[in-house]
Design an enzyme around this catalytic site. Structure first.
Site, PDB file in Angstrom:
ATOM      1  N   HIS A 110      -9.107  -9.484 -14.079  1.00 43.00           N
ATOM      2  CA  HIS A 110     -10.070 -10.201 -13.161  1.00 43.00           C
ATOM      3  C   HIS A 110      -9.790  -9.543 -11.499  1.00 43.00           C
ATOM      4  O   HIS A 110     -10.476  -9.143 -10.580  1.00 43.00           O
ATOM      5  CB  HIS A 110      -9.102 -11.813 -13.135  1.00 43.00           C
ATOM      6  CG  HIS A 110      -8.978 -12.881 -11.238  1.00 43.00           C
ATOM      7  ND1 HIS A 110      -9.881 -12.964 -10.584  1.00 43.00           N
ATOM      8  CD2 HIS A 110      -7.909 -12.648 -10.383  1.00 43.00           C
ATOM      9  CE1 HIS A 110      -9.607 -13.327  -9.559  1.00 43.00           C
ATOM     10  NE2 HIS A 110      -9.201 -13.398  -9.355  1.00 43.00           N
ATOM     11  N   ASP A 166     -29.246  10.080   7.608  1.00 41.94           N
ATOM     12  CA  ASP A 166     -29.016   9.454   6.298  1.00 41.94           C
ATOM     13  C   ASP A 166     -26.910  10.659   6.961  1.00 41.94           C
ATOM     14  O   ASP A 166     -26.344  10.745   7.093  1.00 41.94           O
ATOM     15  CB  ASP A 166     -29.346  10.857   5.597  1.00 41.94           C
ATOM     16  CG  ASP A 166     -29.533  10.182   4.296  1.00 41.94           C
ATOM     17  OD1 ASP A 166     -28.321   9.523   3.707  1.00 41.94           O
ATOM     18  OD2 ASP A 166     -30.435   9.221   3.327  1.00 41.94           O
ATOM     19  N   TRP A 181      -2.065  -6.521 -13.132  1.00 41.70           N
ATOM     20  CA  TRP A 181      -3.202  -5.022 -12.440  1.00 41.70           C
ATOM     21  C   TRP A 181      -2.206  -4.171 -12.128  1.00 41.70           C
ATOM     22  O   TRP A 181      -2.482  -2.537 -12.276  1.00 41.70           O
ATOM     23  CB  TRP A 181      -4.158  -5.642 -11.653  1.00 41.70           C
ATOM     24  CG  TRP A 181      -3.432  -5.687  -9.972  1.00 41.70           C
ATOM     25  CD1 TRP A 181      -1.726  -6.949  -9.720  1.00 41.70           C
ATOM     26  CD2 TRP A 181      -2.935  -4.302  -9.322  1.00 41.70           C
ATOM     27  NE1 TRP A 181      -1.918  -6.723  -8.069  1.00 41.70           N
ATOM     28  CE2 TRP A 181      -2.388  -5.463  -7.690  1.00 41.70           C
ATOM     29  CE3 TRP A 181      -4.328  -3.721  -8.768  1.00 41.70           C
ATOM     30  CZ2 TRP A 181      -1.448  -4.282  -6.746  1.00 41.70           C
ATOM     31  CZ3 TRP A 181      -3.885  -3.299  -7.677  1.00 41.70           C
ATOM     32  CH2 TRP A 181      -3.239  -3.567  -6.566  1.00 41.70           C
ATOM     33  N   SER A 188     -14.666   8.294  -7.934  1.00 40.19           N
ATOM     34  CA  SER A 188     -15.799   7.874  -6.955  1.00 40.19           C
ATOM     35  C   SER A 188     -15.301   7.125  -5.514  1.00 40.19           C
ATOM     36  O   SER A 188     -16.005   8.448  -4.693  1.00 40.19           O
ATOM     37  CB  SER A 188     -16.122   6.821  -7.771  1.00 40.19           C
ATOM     38  OG  SER A 188     -17.507   5.797  -6.544  1.00 40.19           O
ATOM     39  N   SER A 189     -14.109   6.554  -5.722  1.00 40.30           N
ATOM     40  CA  SER A 189     -13.631   6.519  -3.602  1.00 40.30           C
ATOM     41  C   SER A 189     -14.216   8.270  -3.095  1.00 40.30           C
ATOM     42  O   SER A 189     -13.547   7.743  -1.948  1.00 40.30           O
ATOM     43  CB  SER A 189     -12.494   4.977  -3.800  1.00 40.30           C
ATOM     44  OG  SER A 189     -12.706   5.030  -5.511  1.00 40.30           O
ATOM     45  N   HIS A 248       0.330   0.007  -1.590  1.00 38.19           N
ATOM     46  CA  HIS A 248       0.435  -0.985   0.042  1.00 38.19           C
ATOM     47  C   HIS A 248      -0.429   0.038   0.624  1.00 38.19           C
ATOM     48  O   HIS A 248      -1.372  -1.847   1.405  1.00 38.19           O
ATOM     49  CB  HIS A 248       1.242  -1.463   0.373  1.00 38.19           C
ATOM     50  CG  HIS A 248       1.077  -1.722   1.665  1.00 38.19           C
ATOM     51  ND1 HIS A 248       1.659  -3.511   1.160  1.00 38.19           N
ATOM     52  CD2 HIS A 248       0.359  -1.801   2.899  1.00 38.19           C
ATOM     53  CE1 HIS A 248       1.373  -4.069   2.965  1.00 38.19           C
ATOM     54  NE2 HIS A 248       1.366  -2.640   3.584  1.00 38.19           N
ATOM     55  N   GLU A 284      -3.443  -0.034  -0.012  1.00 40.77           N
ATOM     56  CA  GLU A 284      -4.526  -0.205  -0.624  1.00 40.77           C
ATOM     57  C   GLU A 284      -4.936  -1.084  -0.256  1.00 40.77           C
ATOM     58  O   GLU A 284      -5.911  -2.037   0.359  1.00 40.77           O
ATOM     59  CB  GLU A 284      -4.769  -0.194  -2.537  1.00 40.77           C
ATOM     60  CG  GLU A 284      -5.274  -0.526  -3.022  1.00 40.77           C
ATOM     61  CD  GLU A 284      -6.555  -0.633  -3.103  1.00 40.77           C
ATOM     62  OE1 GLU A 284      -7.225   1.260  -2.944  1.00 40.77           O
ATOM     63  OE2 GLU A 284      -8.171  -0.964  -3.509  1.00 40.77           O
ATOM     64  N   TYR A 292      -4.534  -2.802   2.670  1.00 40.42           N
ATOM     65  CA  TYR A 292      -5.011  -2.547   3.889  1.00 40.42           C
ATOM     66  C   TYR A 292      -7.287  -1.679   3.592  1.00 40.42           C
ATOM     67  O   TYR A 292      -7.645  -1.648   4.779  1.00 40.42           O
ATOM     68  CB  TYR A 292      -3.934  -1.551   5.091  1.00 40.42           C
ATOM     69  CG  TYR A 292      -3.081  -2.533   4.930  1.00 40.42           C
ATOM     70  CD1 TYR A 292      -2.819  -3.412   5.635  1.00 40.42           C
ATOM     71  CD2 TYR A 292      -2.281  -2.015   4.508  1.00 40.42           C
ATOM     72  CE1 TYR A 292      -2.236  -4.418   5.976  1.00 40.42           C
ATOM     73  CE2 TYR A 292      -1.116  -2.838   5.231  1.00 40.42           C
ATOM     74  CZ  TYR A 292      -1.047  -4.118   5.323  1.00 40.42           C
ATOM     75  OH  TYR A 292       0.099  -4.598   5.659  1.00 40.42           O
ATOM     76  N   SER A 336     -14.826  -7.493  14.298  1.00 42.21           N
ATOM     77  CA  SER A 336     -15.433  -6.541  16.150  1.00 42.21           C
ATOM     78  C   SER A 336     -16.656  -6.371  15.785  1.00 42.21           C
ATOM     79  O   SER A 336     -16.697  -6.057  16.966  1.00 42.21           O
ATOM     80  CB  SER A 336     -13.810  -5.099  15.692  1.00 42.21           C
ATOM     81  OG  SER A 336     -13.366  -5.265  15.014  1.00 42.21           O
ATOM     82  N   HIS A 396       8.758  -3.230  -0.187  1.00 37.22           N
ATOM     83  CA  HIS A 396       8.480  -4.597  -0.110  1.00 37.22           C
ATOM     84  C   HIS A 396       8.145  -5.560  -1.277  1.00 37.22           C
ATOM     85  O   HIS A 396       8.122  -7.032  -1.638  1.00 37.22           O
ATOM     86  CB  HIS A 396       8.038  -5.220   1.102  1.00 37.22           C
ATOM     87  CG  HIS A 396       5.933  -5.401   1.099  1.00 37.22           C
ATOM     88  ND1 HIS A 396       6.221  -4.024   1.966  1.00 37.22           N
ATOM     89  CD2 HIS A 396       5.514  -5.801  -0.011  1.00 37.22           C
ATOM     90  CE1 HIS A 396       4.308  -4.279   1.658  1.00 37.22           C
ATOM     91  NE2 HIS A 396       4.280  -4.678   1.282  1.00 37.22           N
ATOM     92  N   HIS A 397       7.712  -4.816  -2.070  1.00 33.81           N
ATOM     93  CA  HIS A 397       7.068  -4.942  -3.440  1.00 33.81           C
ATOM     94  C   HIS A 397       8.007  -5.285  -4.611  1.00 33.81           C
ATOM     95  O   HIS A 397       7.761  -5.413  -5.655  1.00 33.81           O
ATOM     96  CB  HIS A 397       5.566  -4.544  -4.268  1.00 33.81           C
ATOM     97  CG  HIS A 397       4.343  -4.710  -3.439  1.00 33.81           C
ATOM     98  ND1 HIS A 397       2.843  -5.580  -3.298  1.00 33.81           N
ATOM     99  CD2 HIS A 397       3.824  -3.675  -2.857  1.00 33.81           C
ATOM    100  CE1 HIS A 397       3.024  -5.827  -2.129  1.00 33.81           C
ATOM    101  NE2 HIS A 397       3.321  -4.135  -1.464  1.00 33.81           N
ATOM    102  N   THR A 410      -1.473  -5.624  13.857  1.00 32.13           N
ATOM    103  CA  THR A 410      -1.689  -6.900  13.642  1.00 32.13           C
ATOM    104  C   THR A 410      -2.009  -7.768  14.463  1.00 32.13           C
ATOM    105  O   THR A 410      -3.288  -8.093  14.380  1.00 32.13           O
ATOM    106  CB  THR A 410      -1.588  -7.421  11.786  1.00 32.13           C
ATOM    107  OG1 THR A 410      -1.021  -6.250  11.080  1.00 32.13           O
ATOM    108  CG2 THR A 410      -2.548  -7.944  11.074  1.00 32.13           C
ATOM    109  N   LYS A 439      -5.008  -7.371  17.251  1.00 29.96           N
ATOM    110  CA  LYS A 439      -5.540  -6.709  16.755  1.00 29.96           C
ATOM    111  C   LYS A 439      -6.530  -9.047  16.878  1.00 29.96           C
ATOM    112  O   LYS A 439      -7.316  -9.016  16.898  1.00 29.96           O
ATOM    113  CB  LYS A 439      -6.451  -6.034  15.352  1.00 29.96           C
ATOM    114  CG  LYS A 439      -6.205  -4.679  15.374  1.00 29.96           C
ATOM    115  CD  LYS A 439      -6.180  -4.239  13.686  1.00 29.96           C
ATOM    116  CE  LYS A 439      -7.657  -4.435  13.733  1.00 29.96           C
ATOM    117  NZ  LYS A 439      -8.748  -2.868  14.464  1.00 29.96           N
ATOM    118  N   ARG A 492       3.881 -16.350 -11.732  1.00 30.09           N
ATOM    119  CA  ARG A 492       2.817 -16.051 -11.586  1.00 30.09           C
ATOM    120  C   ARG A 492       2.570 -15.821 -13.004  1.00 30.09           C
ATOM    121  O   ARG A 492       3.572 -15.557 -13.713  1.00 30.09           O
ATOM    122  CB  ARG A 492       2.155 -14.895 -10.564  1.00 30.09           C
ATOM    123  CG  ARG A 492       3.353 -13.500 -10.958  1.00 30.09           C
ATOM    124  CD  ARG A 492       2.997 -12.806  -8.918  1.00 30.09           C
ATOM    125  NE  ARG A 492       1.536 -12.581  -9.379  1.00 30.09           N
ATOM    126  CZ  ARG A 492       1.244 -11.244  -9.055  1.00 30.09           C
ATOM    127  NH1 ARG A 492       2.148 -11.004  -7.630  1.00 30.09           N
ATOM    128  NH2 ARG A 492       0.240 -10.250  -9.017  1.00 30.09           N
TER     129      ARG A 492
END
Ligand code: HEA
Ligand code: HEA
Ligand code: CUA
Ligand SMILES: [Cu+2]
Lengths: 288, 410, 537
Positions: free
Chosen positions: C88, C117, C153, C180-181, C264, C266, C268, C279, C313-314, C339, C342, C461
């Protein structure tokens, strides 16, 4: 679409990407099966995938070379190539960073920790010195390995790669000065040096396995040693192959003194591989 | 935000409860097992250690600050939503799109607020990390899927496993046959016991994968990492029984390895240690954990010389199986191949006794099959007999505790 | 997929084909999806793909919520439950959110900077088609012996070392997605740096382009690191290395460090493009330029920079030294500042504007409130001692769904409603759109708000079954999840009926819109745009 568009060449529809994707599907599925001893499907799929991949690479790059030679790439396209190659090399640097990071972490954190007081409760009498087999694997005498001296083949290889960096630069100047003879000579030397490096590397591995008993399974030292040198060796192989292609293109008379990014891209790549080796030589071989 | 939290949540509860009513009806029909309505909390459980008190305070403090910011910021937003709408003829002030001053202000202020949060947090971190001069030290070893506690100083240790029977949990498709007790999934056979008001230092590790020794009310949450020992500490200030669970995913039964800590008065603790040494003294360390079906009704004394009849063995073995094996190998003995192989019809099970004992005592490295050496000889003998003579297996062999004992030595 | 996208079909016969001959078999023949090099085709393919994956990943979530509806094991074996959780997450992150952002990048970036293009149309096609093998591997892994990856994950060893064939397929799938990315990002970054129309300076670019420039940089920086981590996992699994094995001097914690160094940034990567979309939309419906454009750019950049130094922090509970915990705590808290800037800028944009509340705007306002809530819970988690009691509880699950669903997903949905008229030349139904928003908004909070309470009460969890005091909030959460899930069908219905039979959209559907695709191009946009660069005043 095409040159009607303000001079910037936009590739027409192409079958190569989808072919490349199917190649990867086969290779991934095959690889996964092979690693889990699901044979012969594993190797078969892997082989098929690899064949398709090679076909795709020839086709795709062949097309790019034709486009380039038939002058479809204007200066703006050239700039695009420069940007993209730079960013690609940046991503490669980060890839290596992960493995260097592992080496750093093992040496300055995990190994010392395993040797500290608290962990003595689990690993009595483990003296945490680099190079190490680790507290458990190290307990078996048959796993002990001899250290690899940096001043033999590794040093030689350093010299080889550095000089190959020089020769490729020489070739580049020759290309810009339109001295085709020197250009090809320079490239030939570079390729030769590159493959010699690989030869020595393979010899070194055999030496490590047979005499030194230094294996991929030799604890975190073996792991980092082979991962870093192996991954680098893989890049040298790619670089050398690309250089060979470039050399043959030069022999066919490709590239102009003022426009030859194909050449430059590969030489950038080669220099990058070069620099990585210096890092390797220092952190993997010298500072043990 | 707490206040907002509460209001919104109460609203949600009202909406949801009515929905829940209908939905649960539907579900009843679907699974024909009844739902349970326990009373619910909306905040951190009551703290009982100096650290968890600090944590509680910190959480409240930050919650309120954030709530305040949230209210102010979104008051502004909703004000503009109501004040400056096109429908009420508001004209855009297109020149109002830059102001270095404001930008600086709303960079500085949050920064200051953060510093005001960081200072108390830092203090707590330092206290939390100071594991010096403990009164007692306990080694906590996690395994798939349970815990072992070693009181090295007092020279004894024991295993602590889930004691909720699978008949309360059920299996997909096989509804639970027994109503869920009040400590469902939070009850263990042997709780960790500590004296009140003493600094307890924990040395946490694991012998397979990463687990998390998590005790909310004690303010402890420490990974057990195989091959490493990490230490932490707590000082419980209230006598009582506290519950926690494994906090880091550790495979199939991650949800089924609870933790219970019993905080006793000094005197009671001493008594407990005595009985503990008697029960689990180092000598007996291996055959430590008596499986719970026995320990709850203390009928089955440990008697290595015991001779089982087939009937006895199967009867007792079935209980042992239901607590230790059923989760993976299933009631049907069919397992869930290939990860959890079937015992019914298995070559190993139908094969020679010693081979099967070996597998069970040593486990199968690299698979989820771990060593069950912690079970007593009688339990192992019984459960092996049970597997050898259930489902498609009828070897007629009866395994005796002595067989297991013998195998242990080699 | 792309065939159904009428942004392409009608324009072909609307006179554009004549302007110049293209060597491709033009729009219309569906087989072109395999070979197309047109950024609009590829953009649509990305968007359809991610919509599909969103539903697949969501259906898995619904299965999980069904199991969690009440205590006890009802429908899922614990092992299967863990697999569903794992896949998931992987599908939602790598299959739904990231491709959707790339889809928008493909559609919008060339139009917004006045390019014809992407810089590398052929590689662009490959970036898309690489995701298909990866998706196939992920799905297939459920059906191989041993089942799909079930380690969460985050794939922490040694648990991920125990797993079987499925985990190898997952690892290789992630390798391919990474490739790919990286290609996609290199393409986007090159396009942004080298294809801008004359006069389109960097500081004139629409905010969406800026956020993508920075996101692409993040991706190129961290995707290879993830690849490195899972490569070492692979060799530990099959080739006897001991990177993550204490027995050989390695350390499982090492994997966490490398993984979160990717992980991390990731998160963002999953939010910055949404910031960009918001925006674009808020100024449009405030009929007023974005407030503090420059500071928005700097804020985004500093978020990206900070994101490299907060990964710890993880891992507050692995037992890292106090110094480490403090450093990561301070660094993490710091991210609240840019943040915040923004958030404040967006509100200041609405201030003294002339607001109207079409569906895209509703989703943006929802984004502001809900994302900020998620941000606050993140801040709570960044406080080490508090994280100790909340780590790996449902509080964390609540946190990241607040930033991911109303954050990333609503940002995307706002974007879809906003640009659908431009892409298809037709209008979606506002009524359906508003229903979709309000249903999602309410049911989302019913689903995830109670999870804060579950976490605070100590519910871990990644468990299929739980103690009785968690029963009530879980039941409520599950009910919310189903409403939430099925409300998303409105979204699909709205898109399809818009493409099929929506009424004609104006070239400048939103009066406040000011980026090139609105000001200089008709709706629907022709198949080829800006073949001669626009003149910017
Ligand atoms: C889009 C994705 C996204 C985003 C944007 C964020 C944003 C943040 N996250 Fe989150 N996070 C995740 C996705 C995300 N996170 C995921 C997926 C996980 C779980 C991974 C896993 O374990 O599976 C996670 C886990 C996670 C943890 C680990 C929890 C644990 O496992 O124990 C922490 C701890 O610090 C954290 C913190 C933060 C912080 C401080 C922010 C900040 O960026 C938030 C900043 C925003 C605000 C603060 C609100 C707006 C600001 C203002 C209005 C200004 C004024 C405010 C103040 C002065 C306070 N996150
Ligand atoms: C962008 C990311 C993203 C998104 C959008 C979601 C969306 C949802 N997530 Fe997910 N989630 C994660 C990222 C995400 N999640 C991550 C990273 C984890 C951590 C994994 C881990 O622990 O390793 C996680 C874990 C996670 C858990 C915790 C599992 C556990 O720890 O045990 C739960 C539990 O409630 C959950 C629920 C949901 C729900 C209800 C939604 C809803 O929003 C989904 C809405 C539903 C749909 C959109 C589908 C609609 C389907 C239908 C209507 C049926 C019809 C079907 C077809 C037509 C095909 N998620
Ligand atoms: Cu042990 Cu989770
Ligand atoms: Cu993070």
């Amino acid at each position: 679409m095409s040159a009607t568009t303000g001079g910037y060449y936009f590739a027409p529809p192409s079958k190569w990407p989808i072919i490349g994707s199917s190649a990867l599907l086969f290779m991934a599925a095959g690889g996964a099966m092979a690693m889990n001893q699901i044979q012969p499907y594993g190797w078969t799929a892997l082989a098929i995938g690899f064949a398709i991949l090679v076909y795709m690479l020839f086709g795709w790059f062949g097309q790019v070379i034709n486009e380039s030679e038939s002058g479809l790439y204007n200066p703006q396209v050239d700039t695009s190539f420069r940007w993209s190659m730079s960013w690609f090399i940046f991503s490669e640097i980060m890839f290596f960073a992960a493995f260097f990071g592992a080496l750093y972490y093992a040496r300055s954190f995990s190994v010392p920790w395993l040797g500290d007081l608290d962990n003595a409760l689990i690993w009595q009498g483990y003296d945490a010195k680099w190079p190490t087999l680790g507290p458990y694997i190290g307990q078996t005498a048959s796993n002990q390995f001899g250290a690899m001296s940096p001043w033999g083949i590794p040093l030689l290889n350093t010299v080889l790669l550095l000089s190959s960096g020089v020769t490729v630069t020489w070739a580049h100047h020759a290309l810009k000065a339109n001295h085709r003879g020197q250009l090809i000579a320079g490239l030939f030397l570079t390729v030769a040096l590159g493959f010699t490096f690989l030869g020595f590397q393979i010899y070194e591995y055999m030496h490590a396995y047979s005499e030194l008993n230094l294996k991929l399974t030799s604890g975190v030292f073996g792991s980092t040693f082979y991962m870093l040198t192996g991954f680098h060796g893989f890049h040298v192989t790619l670089g050398a192959v690309m250089l060979t292609v470039i050399m043959f293109r030069c022999i066919k008379g490709h590239f102009k003194p003022n426009q030859h990014f194909g050449f430059e891209a590969v030489s950038w790549y080669w220099h990058f591989v070069d620099v990585v080796w210096l890092g390797l030589f220092l952190f993997v071989y010298v500072l043990v | 935000m707490n206040s907002i939290f509460l209001n919104i949540s109460l609203f949600i509860v009202r909406v949801a409860k009515s929905l829940a009513a209908q939905m649960s009806l539907m579900i009843f029909v679907l699974f024909s097992s009844k739902s349970v309505w326990a009373d619910y909390d909306v905040n951190i459980l009551p703290p009982v250690t100096p650290i968890s008190h600090q944590i509680y305070g910190l959480h409240m403090y930050i919650l309120y600050v954030c709530a305040a910011i949230f209210i102010i910021v979104f008051a502004m937003m909703f004000y503009s939503i109501f004040k400056f709408r096109k429908s009420t003829g508001a004209k855009p002030d297109v020149n109002f799109h830059e102001s270095t001053l404001i930008e600086i202000i709303w960079t500085i202020i949050p920064f200051i607020i953060l510093i005001a949060m960081a200072i108390p947090a830092t203090k707590t971190v330092l206290d939390m990390k100071d594991t010096s001069n403990p009164d007692i030290t306990i080694k906590v070893t996690a395994y798939q899927w349970g815990w072992r506690y070693d009181y090295s100083a007092d020279d004894f240790g024991f295993y602590s496993n889930l004691s909720t029977p699978w008949s309360q949990i059920g299996q997909p498709g096989v509804p639970a046959t027994e109503a869920k007790g009040k400590d469902y999934l939070l009850e263990v056979d042997n709780a960790m016991v500590v004296p009140v008001n003493k600094r307890v230092r924990l040395l946490v590790t694991s012998n397979d994968v990463i687990h998390g020794w998590y005790m909310p009310q004690l303010g402890v949450n420490q990974y057990g990492i195989p091959g490493f020992i990490k230490d932490t500490w707590f000082k419980a200030e209230k006598v009582g029984v506290y519950k926690g669970q494994c906090s880091q995913i550790c495979g199939k039964l991650h949800g089924y390895m609870p933790i219970t800590v019993e905080v006793k008065s000094e005197e009671d603790y001493v008594i407990w240690v005595k009985s503990g040494q008697a029960k689990w003294g180092k000598a007996a360390a291996l055959t430590a954990s008596v499986d719970n079906s026995v320990s709850r009704s203390d009928t089955q004394a440990e008697d290595p010389a015991k001779k089982f009849t087939m009937a006895e063995a199967k009867a007792h073995g079935e209980k042992v199986y239901a607590t230790n094996c059923v989760a993976c190998h299933q009631l049907t003995g069919k397992g869930q191949p290939p990860v959890f192989p079937a015992l019914s019809g298995s070559k190993v099970v139908q094969g020679p006794i010693d081979q099967q004992i070996g597998v069970i005592l040593n486990g199968r490295p690299g698979t989820a099959m771990q060593s069950f050496a912690r079970l007593s000889d009688t339990d192992l003998a019984a459960v092996i007999t049970y597997t050898k003579n259930s489902w498609d297996n009828n070897t007629g062999k009866v395994v005796q505790p002595s067989d297991v004992k013998g195998a242990r030595k080699t | 997929m792309a065939y159904t996208n009428s942004a392409v079909a009608p324009t072909h016969d609307s006179g554009h084909a004549g302007e110049h001959e293209h060597h491709d078999h033009g729009p219309g023949s569906w087989t072109r999806i395999f070979t197309t090099t047109n950024h609009k085709d590829i953009g649509s393919m990305y968007l359809w793909f991610s919509l599909f994956m969103f539903f697949v990943g969501g259906s898995m979530a619904l299965l999980m919520r069904l199991e969690l509806f009440q205590p006890g094991l009802q429908i899922l074996q614990p092992e299967l439950y863990n697999s569903l959780t794992t896949v998931h997450a992987l599908i939602m992150i790598f299959g739904a959110v990231m491709p959707a952002f790339t889809g928008f990048a493909n559609w919008l970036i060339p139009m917004q900077i006045g390019a014809a293009d992407m810089a590398f149309p052929r590689m662009n096609n490959w970036s898309f088609w690489l995701m298909i093998p990866a998706a196939i591997l992920l799905f297939a892994s459920f059906f191989v012996p041993g089942g799909a990856a079930a380690s969460g994950w985050t794939l922490y060893p040694p648990l991920s070392i125990q797993a079987g064939l499925g985990l190898d397929m997952t690892i290789l799938a992630i390798h391919i997605l990474g490739a790919s990315s990286i290609m996609g990002s290199i393409n986007i970054i090159t396009t942004l740096l080298n294809m801008r129309a004359p006069g389109m300076t960097l500081m004139k670019m629409p905010m969406f382009c800026w956020t993508w420039l920075i996101t692409a940089y993040l991706m190129i920086a961290v995707m290879p690191v993830l690849a490195g981590a899972i490569t070492m996992l692979l060799t530990d699994r099959h080739f006897g290395t001991s990177f993550f094995n204490a027995a050989g001097g390695g350390d499982p914690t090492m994997f966490m460090h490398i993984f979160w160094f990717f992980g991390h940034p990731e998160v963002y990567i999953l939010i910055l493009p949404a910031f960009g979309i918001v925006s674009q939309i808020i100024p449009t419906f405030a009929r007023k330029p974005l407030f503090g454009y420059a500071s928005m750019v700097y804020a985004t950049a500093s978020i990206a920079m900070l994101s490299f130094i907060v990964w710890g922090h993880h891992m507050f509970t692995v037992g890292m030294p106090a110094a480490g915990q403090l450093f990561f705590m301070y660094a993490t808290m710091l991210i609240a500042v840019p943040t915040g800037v923004k958030i404040f800028n967006w509100i200041a944009t609405m201030w003294r504007g002339s607001l109207s509340f079409e569906t895209p705007m509703l989703f943006c306002i929802g984004f502001l409130c809900m994302f900020t809530l998620g941000g606050f819970s993140g801040l709570v988690l960044s406080i080490v001692p508090v994280d100790i009691t909340l780590h790996n509880t449902y509080y964390v699950v609540a946190h990241f769904h607040y930033v991911l669903f109303p954050g990333a997903i609503w940002g995307l949905m706002a974007g879809v409603y906003f640009w659908l008229p431009k892409f298809t030349g037709r209008m979606y139904s506002e009524t359906l759109g508003k229903w979709h928003f309000w249903l999602s908004a309410i049911s989302f909070n019913i689903t995830f708000f109670p999870q804060h309470f579950l976490g605070l009460a100590g519910m871990p969890r990644r468990i299929p079954d739980y103690a009785l005091q968690f029963a009530e909030w879980n039941m409520i959460s599950s009910i919310g999840a189903f409403i939430l899930g099925f409300s998303q069908l409105l979204f699909v219905w709205n898109i399809v009926s818009c493409i099929r039979s929506g009424e004609k959209a104006k070239d400048k559907q939103w009066e406040g819109a000011d980026s090139l695709e609105w000001t200089n191009l008709p709706s629907p946009v022709p198949y080829h745009t800006f073949e001669t660069a626009p003149i910017l005043k």
